[in-house]
Design an enzyme around this catalytic site. Structure first.
Site, mmCIF file in Angstrom:
data_model
loop_
_atom_site.group_PDB
_atom_site.id
_atom_site.type_symbol
_atom_site.label_atom_id
_atom_site.label_comp_id
_atom_site.label_asym_id
_atom_site.label_seq_id
_atom_site.Cartn_x
_atom_site.Cartn_y
_atom_site.Cartn_z
ATOM 1 N N ARG A 74 40.655 49.586 42.514
ATOM 2 C CA ARG A 74 41.202 50.135 43.746
ATOM 3 C C ARG A 74 42.345 51.092 43.417
ATOM 4 N NH1 ARG A 74 43.996 47.003 46.092
ATOM 5 N NH2 ARG A 74 43.790 45.142 44.817
ATOM 6 N N TYR A 214 34.125 52.753 43.302
ATOM 7 C CA TYR A 214 34.387 51.420 42.744
ATOM 8 C C TYR A 214 34.878 50.403 43.774
ATOM 9 C CZ TYR A 214 35.084 48.154 38.929
ATOM 10 O OH TYR A 214 34.963 47.081 38.077
ATOM 11 N N LYS A 223 37.991 44.984 51.563
ATOM 12 C CA LYS A 223 39.433 45.121 51.823
ATOM 13 C C LYS A 223 39.707 46.016 53.031
ATOM 14 C CE LYS A 223 40.006 42.791 48.076
ATOM 15 N NZ LYS A 223 40.513 41.433 48.036
ATOM 16 N N HIS A 243 44.025 37.281 52.684
ATOM 17 C CA HIS A 243 43.478 37.400 51.328
ATOM 18 C C HIS A 243 43.464 36.005 50.694
ATOM 19 C CE1 HIS A 243 43.786 39.651 47.176
ATOM 20 N NE2 HIS A 243 42.548 39.368 47.489
ATOM 21 N N SER A 265 45.456 39.487 43.670
ATOM 22 C CA SER A 265 44.267 39.916 42.934
ATOM 23 C C SER A 265 44.347 39.442 41.482
ATOM 24 C CB SER A 265 44.143 41.441 42.975
ATOM 25 O OG SER A 265 44.067 41.882 44.308
ATOM 26 N N CYS A 267 44.371 36.505 40.168
ATOM 27 C CA CYS A 267 45.249 35.361 39.908
ATOM 28 C C CYS A 267 44.550 34.023 40.126
ATOM 29 C CB CYS A 267 46.506 35.437 40.754
ATOM 30 S SG CYS A 267 47.654 36.698 40.193
ATOM 31 N N GLY A 268 43.219 34.026 40.144
ATOM 32 C CA GLY A 268 42.517 32.752 40.101
ATOM 33 C C GLY A 268 41.915 32.245 41.397
ATOM 34 N N LYS A 269 41.699 33.111 42.396
ATOM 35 C CA LYS A 269 41.053 32.630 43.627
ATOM 36 C C LYS A 269 39.627 32.167 43.356
ATOM 37 C CE LYS A 269 41.855 36.256 46.208
ATOM 38 N NZ LYS A 269 42.719 36.935 45.221
ATOM 39 N N THR A 270 38.854 32.999 42.637
ATOM 40 C CA THR A 270 37.460 32.620 42.374
ATOM 41 C C THR A 270 37.409 31.321 41.576
ATOM 42 O OG1 THR A 270 36.850 34.954 42.418
ATOM 43 C CG2 THR A 270 35.256 33.433 41.465
ATOM 44 N N ASP A 292 37.657 35.023 48.486
ATOM 45 C CA ASP A 292 38.550 36.192 48.525
ATOM 46 C C ASP A 292 39.192 36.441 49.895
ATOM 47 O OD1 ASP A 292 39.679 38.398 47.007
ATOM 48 O OD2 ASP A 292 38.382 39.750 48.130
ATOM 49 N N ALA A 383 36.497 44.589 34.976
ATOM 50 C CA ALA A 383 35.033 44.538 35.085
ATOM 51 C C ALA A 383 34.661 43.418 36.047
ATOM 52 C CB ALA A 383 34.421 44.278 33.716
ATOM 53 N N ARG A 384 33.591 43.614 36.811
ATOM 54 C CA ARG A 384 33.269 42.631 37.855
ATOM 55 C C ARG A 384 31.783 42.349 37.927
ATOM 56 N NH1 ARG A 384 37.655 41.134 41.798
ATOM 57 N NH2 ARG A 384 39.466 42.204 40.956
ATOM 58 N N ARG A 415 51.398 34.775 39.897
ATOM 59 C CA ARG A 415 51.404 34.594 38.450
ATOM 60 C C ARG A 415 52.853 34.717 37.992
ATOM 61 N NH1 ARG A 415 47.380 35.826 34.255
ATOM 62 N NH2 ARG A 415 45.844 36.195 35.898
ATOM 63 N N GLY A 509 40.058 23.656 35.886
ATOM 64 C CA GLY A 509 39.604 22.408 36.502
ATOM 65 C C GLY A 509 40.726 21.405 36.707
ATOM 66 N N ASP A 510 41.712 21.442 35.815
ATOM 67 C CA ASP A 510 42.825 20.494 35.934
ATOM 68 C C ASP A 510 43.701 20.777 37.156
ATOM 69 O OD1 ASP A 510 42.378 18.698 33.759
ATOM 70 O OD2 ASP A 510 42.861 20.358 32.400
HETATM 71 P P1 GTP Z 1 40.459 39.178 43.109
HETATM 72 O O1 GTP Z 1 38.982 39.070 43.103
HETATM 73 O O2 GTP Z 1 40.977 40.352 42.327
HETATM 74 O O3 GTP Z 1 41.092 39.083 44.453
HETATM 75 O O4 GTP Z 1 41.057 37.987 42.239
HETATM 76 P P2 GTP Z 1 40.875 36.424 42.100
HETATM 77 O O5 GTP Z 1 42.124 35.804 42.612
HETATM 78 O O6 GTP Z 1 39.580 35.927 42.620
HETATM 79 O O7 GTP Z 1 40.908 36.345 40.536
HETATM 80 P P3 GTP Z 1 40.088 35.483 39.502
HETATM 81 O O8 GTP Z 1 39.764 34.110 39.980
HETATM 82 O O9 GTP Z 1 38.941 36.278 39.058
HETATM 83 O O10 GTP Z 1 41.233 35.405 38.376
HETATM 84 C C1 GTP Z 1 40.958 35.730 37.103
HETATM 85 C C2 GTP Z 1 42.131 35.546 36.163
HETATM 86 O O11 GTP Z 1 42.922 34.403 36.462
HETATM 87 C C3 GTP Z 1 41.605 35.336 34.786
HETATM 88 O O12 GTP Z 1 42.437 36.021 33.897
HETATM 89 C C4 GTP Z 1 41.695 33.827 34.588
HETATM 90 O O13 GTP Z 1 41.738 33.483 33.243
HETATM 91 C C5 GTP Z 1 42.975 33.528 35.316
HETATM 92 N N1 GTP Z 1 43.080 32.137 35.807
HETATM 93 C C6 GTP Z 1 42.401 31.599 36.850
HETATM 94 N N2 GTP Z 1 42.756 30.305 37.054
HETATM 95 C C7 GTP Z 1 43.722 30.046 36.135
HETATM 96 C C8 GTP Z 1 44.503 28.884 35.842
HETATM 97 O O14 GTP Z 1 44.406 27.839 36.483
HETATM 98 N N3 GTP Z 1 45.392 28.981 34.816
HETATM 99 C C9 GTP Z 1 45.550 30.124 34.091
HETATM 100 N N4 GTP Z 1 46.436 30.141 33.100
HETATM 101 N N5 GTP Z 1 44.816 31.237 34.328
HETATM 102 C C10 GTP Z 1 43.922 31.202 35.334
HETATM 103 C C1 SPV Z 2 41.046 42.570 44.693
HETATM 104 O O1 SPV Z 2 41.509 43.518 44.046
HETATM 105 O O2 SPV Z 2 41.783 41.748 45.300
HETATM 106 C C2 SPV Z 2 39.579 42.359 44.767
HETATM 107 C C3 SPV Z 2 38.701 43.375 44.161
HETATM 108 O O3 SPV Z 2 39.146 41.378 45.338
HETATM 109 S S1 SPV Z 2 38.331 44.724 45.176
HETATM 110 O O4 SPV Z 2 37.241 44.359 46.069
HETATM 111 O O5 SPV Z 2 37.940 45.852 44.336
HETATM 112 O O6 SPV Z 2 39.488 45.060 45.974
HETATM 113 MN MN MN Z 3 40.764 40.113 46.285
#
Ligand code: GTP
Ligand code: SPV
Ligand code: MN
Length: 599
Positions: A74, A214, A223, A243, A265, A267-270, A292, A383-384, A415, A509-510
């Site tokens: 973005r 992209y 978004k 979000h 973004s 920071c671990g939502k997925t 998301d 990369a996604r 983070r 997981g923890d």
């Molecule tokens: P967007 O799709 O961009 O909105 O982000 P998201 O919040 O879904 O991000 P995603 O879950 O893909 O986060 C990926 C990053 O977070 C990777 O670098 C992971 O390694 C890191 N991550 C996720 N959960 C944890 C955790 O519990 N601990 C740590 N140290 N890193 C984590």
């Molecule tokens: C984010 O950046 O928070 C995402 C990816 O979820 S994007 O859809 O490209 O905004």
């Molecule tokens: Mn997002």
């Protein structure tokens, strides 16, 4: 082609004709949303070099796209909220007067689709026909966008049936901004290197996006619509567009609890939305509603109910592994589109973190040969994968429920290497709103120059609020009056480090161990200590049994309150608060004063 075979909605027909006349495409295609259509477009993209078909034995029905190296994320500095008055957009958004922006965009969009096909994509954010859902129509000249939108949204002919003759829709216009002269050969990833504009007109609820192909720049349901435009609708209509991931937890006794969490973004939502509980949590089930975005409305039962407006995941690939997120890997085991990951010699994909040992040879995300130790990453950091939620082995049974799921908790978390303890609970809704409003996160490598620096990212909405951030905080406070049984509010930090730079919490997981404390707090079944920050667990309240090489003293450090650090933190909060000054609800200033006196 542009006829009423697909729709009798005159407003839609007129708008498509207007955009066609402006953009001058070679052809117009109304998307029916069928698999045949998606297959046909994918074949075309294989032929044109946009897509590489992955080995169907390893990755059935899946493709890889490599973007232009200048079009990888973005573009926040090119994203505009064009409300009538600048103050409506607020100090955290880029703004331009609507008339001025329209003039600029008229110039850019005139003839911008020459030599290309204009696709009309009707889509529904949320289950088809649900009272919570909203319809959008995206016009795009990118077949890549069409096949991605088919995964990310409910898309196609059925949406036009719901729209009917007089239904309303959010118009979304997208062009890669790369017209083709007669006979000119196309490139695999067309985009505009000079001009990019991601524009929202909140008053007329319109989206215009130019120059990028992209992610959130181009898949306009995500978004642009589901957060920026929807946050304006939500303010006007008394609901919330956030979000946030939405996750369900079922206890061994069969008690089901839903929570929503706002993390910035990447920071671990997925990860959190698909969490696999550790072995010690036998009988516990965690299920995904969304990863998301959450649309949240007060229900007749006095609680907040949330739906996921999306139908797929656009997840960060690097770091996703069997260990960190096995469920995400299952989501993209087939029927997936990968963008900017590396290609293996046998036609599969790879990215940093997928396996401990990298393959001996790869084609990297720029199309160059790659070997371990060559000094370049194989996949781009942003990369996604695009994958349908139907592939998710832990999809919640209510993921499609038009009524949404009742929320017991909101969780905020950025983070943060220092200061922020593992978990604490807000004293009440206003205090919780303050915690969300003052949230911060370290900028990732993607934000050039900012590595490690903390930036305020209120409610993880800094780049996504479609109106004044101060007013948005006010809307949060207002929502309290709409609900008899508000969710409890928590703050977490999985990313705190010790002096040697080692994480103080194992994460992934923890995180279930922290979530368990949160759930117990929601059900009133666990003790908490009153601290200056809020309610906190004692170390013995978090179950760390079975975490390899982990001890109570590390947990204590993760939970510790660093008073000096908090004094710095309060100064950092000022940056945002001073910017927002006149529009900042006074309640939040009082919360800050209260925190100072407690510390
Ligand atoms: P967007 O799709 O961009 O909105 O982000 P998201 O919040 O879904 O991000 P995603 O879950 O893909 O986060 C990926 C990053 O977070 C990777 O670098 C992971 O390694 C890191 N991550 C996720 N959960 C944890 C955790 O519990 N601990 C740590 N140290 N890193 C984590
Ligand atoms: C984010 O950046 O928070 C995402 C990816 O979820 S994007 O859809 O490209 O905004
Ligand atoms: Mn997002």
């Amino acid at each position: 082609m542009n006829n009423s075979e697909f729709t009798t909605n005159q407003a839609l027909l007129d708008w498509v004709e207007e955009v066609r006349a402006l953009c001058q495409p070679e052809a117009v295609h109304w998307c029916d949303g069928s698999k045949e259509e998606s297959d046909r477009l994918s074949e075309q993209m294989v032929a044109s070099g946009t897509f590489t078909r992955l080995n169907p034995k390893k990755r059935p029905n899946s493709y890889l796209a490599l973007s232009d190296p200048g079009d990888v994320a973005r573009v926040e500095d090119r994203t505009y909220i064009c409300s009538k008055r600048k103050r409506e957009a607020g100090p955290t958004n880029n703004w331009m007067a609507p008339a001025e922006m329209r003039k600029k965009l008229q110039g850019l969009f005139a003839g911008c689709m020459r030599g290309r096909t204009l696709y009309v994509i009707p889509f529904s954010m949320g289950p088809l026909g649900s009272p919570i859902s909203h319809i959008g129509v995206e016009i795009t000249d990118s077949p890549y966008v069409v096949v991605n939108m088919r995964i990310m949204t409910r898309m196609g002919r059925a949406v036009l049936d719901v729209l009917g003759k007089t239904g309303t829709f959010v118009p979304c216009v997208h062009s890669v901004g790369a017209p083709l002269a007669p006979g000119q050969k196309d490139v695999p990833w067309p985009c505009n290197k000079e001009e990019k504009y991601i524009v929202h007109y909140p008053e007329t609820r319109e989206i215009w996006s130019f120059g990028s192909g992209y992610g959130g720049n181009a898949l306009l349901g995500k978004k642009c619509f589901a957060l920026r435009i929807a946050s304006c609708m939500a303010r006007d209509e008394g609901w919330m567009a956030e979000h946030m991931l939405i996750v369900g937890v079922e206890s061994p006794a069969g008690e089901k609890t839903y929570v929503a969490a706002a993390f910035p973004s990447a920071c671990g939502k997925t990860n959190f939305a698909m969490l696999i509980p550790p072995a010690e949590f036998k009988g516990w089930k965690v299920t995904t509603v969304g990863d998301d975005i959450a649309w949240i409305k007060p229900g007749a039962d006095g609680r907040l109910h949330a739906i996921n407006p999306e139908a797929g995941y656009f997840g960060v690939a690097p770091g996703t592994s069997e260990k960190s997120n096995a469920n995400a890997l299952k989501c993209c085991a087939r029927d997936a589109i990968f963008t900017n990951v590396a290609l293996t010699p046998d036609g599969d994909v790879w990215w940093e973190g997928l396996t401990d040992e990298p393959p001996a040879k790869l084609t990297d995300w720029t199309g160059k040969e790659w070997t371990p130790g060559c000094g370049r990453p194989a996949a781009h950091a942003n990369a996604r994968f695009t994958a349908p939620m139907a592939n998710n082995p832990v999809l919640d049974s209510a993921a499609d429920d038009p009524n949404g799921v009742p929320l017991s908790a909101f969780i905020f978390g950025g983070r943060r290497a220092t200061t922020m303890p593992l978990v604490f609970q807000a004293f009440n809704w206003i205090h919780g709103t303050y915690l969300g409003a003052t949230m911060g996160s370290e900028m990732t490598a993607a934000a050039a120059g900012g590595l490690g620096q903390v930036r305020r990212d209120p409610m993880a909405m800094l780049p996504f609020a479609g109106y004044n951030m101060g007013e948005y905080f006010g809307h949060w406070l207002e929502m309290r009056k709409e609900i008899a049984r508000p969710p409890k509010i928590f703050h977490v930090n999985w990313f705190r480090k010790d002096d040697d730079g080692k994480f103080l919490w194992p994460g992934f997981g923890d995180n279930m161990r922290v979530l368990k404390w949160i759930l117990d707090r929601c059900h009133g079944s666990v003790y908490a200590e009153e601290t200056p920050l809020g309610w906190m667990p004692r170390p013995e309240d978090i179950n760390i049994e079975g975490i390899p090489n982990y001890d109570a003293s590390t947990l204590e450090a993760a939970l510790a309150i660093d008073v000096k650090g908090w004094k710095r933190e309060l100064m950092l909060q000022d940056e945002l608060f001073i910017d927002l000054n006149a529009d900042l609800p006074k309640e939040l200033l009082f919360q800050r004063e209260l925190l100072i006196s407690r510390l």
